[in-house]
Motif scaffolding. Structure first.
Motif, mmCIF file in Angstrom:
data_model
loop_
_atom_site.group_PDB
_atom_site.id
_atom_site.type_symbol
_atom_site.label_atom_id
_atom_site.label_comp_id
_atom_site.label_asym_id
_atom_site.label_seq_id
_atom_site.Cartn_x
_atom_site.Cartn_y
_atom_site.Cartn_z
ATOM 1 N N ASN A 48 52.155 58.992 -22.897
ATOM 2 C CA ASN A 48 52.718 60.026 -22.021
ATOM 3 C C ASN A 48 54.170 60.229 -22.426
ATOM 4 N N CYS A 51 57.273 59.862 -19.865
ATOM 5 C CA CYS A 51 57.764 58.586 -19.317
ATOM 6 C C CYS A 51 57.764 57.459 -20.356
ATOM 7 N N ASP A 53 55.074 55.790 -21.293
ATOM 8 C CA ASP A 53 53.962 54.852 -21.076
ATOM 9 C C ASP A 53 52.838 55.118 -22.078
ATOM 10 N N CYS A 76 53.165 52.505 -15.623
ATOM 11 C CA CYS A 76 53.316 52.440 -14.171
ATOM 12 C C CYS A 76 52.081 51.798 -13.525
ATOM 13 N N CYS A 121 49.194 60.059 -14.990
ATOM 14 C CA CYS A 121 49.156 58.601 -15.117
ATOM 15 C C CYS A 121 47.706 58.113 -15.055
HETATM 16 FE FE1 FES Z 1 54.174 56.980 -17.032
HETATM 17 FE FE2 FES Z 1 52.697 56.856 -14.936
HETATM 18 S S1 FES Z 1 54.854 57.082 -14.981
HETATM 19 S S2 FES Z 1 52.019 57.013 -16.962
#
Ligand code: FES
Length: 138
Positions: A48, A51, A53, A76, A121
């Motif tokens: 992602n 963010c 992740d 997260c 997410c």
């Molecule tokens: Fe990055 Fe949830 S804040 S996947």
């Protein structure tokens, strides 16, 4: 009587929200199937960019159905809990069933309604699994 019923429903909803949050926190801190299995049939990662992740899902397939899943990644609570729960729930699914997974499946697995941003997410591990399954079908 109607007021008592409304109060009861309110308390039940509050309690179930609490248990859902606890369940997600538990999965994020103690994820199931975290780490790499040997001899995977597919592995695919999603990131992602908003963010940072990321989730990588790997799996084994027997007779057209998922027999094992594992994952690695960081992110997260929603993304990690979803990856953990997905690696449990998707075992036994066919590659065609994996292709059909969508936002409603995320909400079903998590037990929550998600807004647009949090849905990203929740979808991260599903997108990784679907792209891995697509590689197998080629
Ligand atoms: Fe990055 Fe949830 S804040 S996947």
């Amino acid at each position: 009587m109607a007021l008592q019923k409304q109060y009861f429903i309110k308390v039940m909803n509050k309690n179930s929200q609490y248990f859902i949050q606890q369940d997600l926190q538990f999965h994020a801190k103690n994820p199931s199937n975290f780490g790499l299995l040997p001899n995977l049939d597919f592995a695919s990662a999603q990131h992602n960019p908003s963010c940072g992740d990321s989730v990588m899902i790997g799996g084994k397939v027997e007779n057209g159905k998922i027999s094992h899943l594992c994952f690695q990644g960081s992110g997260c609570v929603i993304s990690m809990a979803m990856a953990s729960k997905l690696t449990q729930a998707a075992v036994g699914m066919s590659l065609q069933e994996i292709e059909q997974l969508d936002e409603s499946y995320v909400e079903q697995i998590l037990g929550l309604s998600l807004g647009l941003n949090r849905m990203k997410c929740g979808l991260l591990s599903i997108m990784a699994l679907q792209s891995g399954a697509k590689i197998l079908k080629i």
